[in-house]
Write a protein that holds these residues in place. Structure first.
Motif, mmCIF file in Angstrom:
data_model
loop_
_atom_site.group_PDB
_atom_site.id
_atom_site.type_symbol
_atom_site.label_atom_id
_atom_site.label_comp_id
_atom_site.label_asym_id
_atom_site.label_seq_id
_atom_site.Cartn_x
_atom_site.Cartn_y
_atom_site.Cartn_z
ATOM 1 N N THR A 115 -5.827 29.296 32.826
ATOM 2 C CA THR A 115 -5.039 28.088 33.067
ATOM 3 C C THR A 115 -4.374 28.198 34.429
ATOM 4 O O THR A 115 -3.915 29.260 34.827
ATOM 5 C CB THR A 115 -3.956 27.897 31.997
ATOM 6 N N ILE A 116 -4.340 27.081 35.119
ATOM 7 C CA ILE A 116 -3.683 27.005 36.420
ATOM 8 C C ILE A 116 -2.532 26.028 36.276
ATOM 9 O O ILE A 116 -2.730 24.852 35.987
ATOM 10 C CB ILE A 116 -4.667 26.538 37.514
ATOM 11 N N ASN A 117 -1.332 26.523 36.500
ATOM 12 C CA ASN A 117 -0.138 25.708 36.342
ATOM 13 C C ASN A 117 0.200 25.070 37.686
ATOM 14 O O ASN A 117 0.508 25.760 38.648
ATOM 15 C CB ASN A 117 1.025 26.585 35.847
ATOM 16 N N LEU A 118 0.146 23.747 37.738
ATOM 17 C CA LEU A 118 0.416 23.033 38.985
ATOM 18 C C LEU A 118 1.692 22.202 38.891
ATOM 19 O O LEU A 118 1.733 21.072 39.367
ATOM 20 C CB LEU A 118 -0.764 22.122 39.339
ATOM 21 N N ASN A 119 2.710 22.736 38.274
ATOM 22 C CA ASN A 119 3.990 22.036 38.219
ATOM 23 C C ASN A 119 4.715 22.254 39.542
ATOM 24 O O ASN A 119 5.450 23.212 39.733
ATOM 25 C CB ASN A 119 4.849 22.563 37.062
ATOM 26 N N VAL A 120 4.480 21.328 40.452
ATOM 27 C CA VAL A 120 5.059 21.431 41.783
ATOM 28 C C VAL A 120 5.968 20.227 41.987
ATOM 29 O O VAL A 120 5.571 19.086 41.762
ATOM 30 C CB VAL A 120 3.958 21.442 42.863
#
Length: 66
Positions: free
Chosen positions: A36-41
């Motif tokens: 999983t790649i977390n992209l909470n930017v």
């Protein structure tokens, strides 16, 4: 030069162990969970405009220009 059989066999075994220890091994394993790649930017962009009081007054006086 003569070596006893036990010394010859010990030398041979130690050489084989050293060669076996030097062989590289590569293992490829599949992970149990998916990647999983977390992209909470949070992107915050602000533009600050500073206006001199004189220019601000000119704009207020000539409000029909804009």
């Amino acid at each position: 030069m003569y070596m006893p059989k036990t010394l010859q066999s010990l030398t041979l075994c130690s050489l084989m162990l050293m060669l076996a220890a030097c062989t590289p091994t590569v293992q490829v394993a599949v992970p149990n969970e998916p990647i999983t790649i977390n992209l909470n930017v949070k992107i915050k962009h602000e533009i600050l405009v500073k206006v001199d009081k004189e220019i601000d007054n000119l704009l207020e006086e000539n409000s029909e220009l804009f």
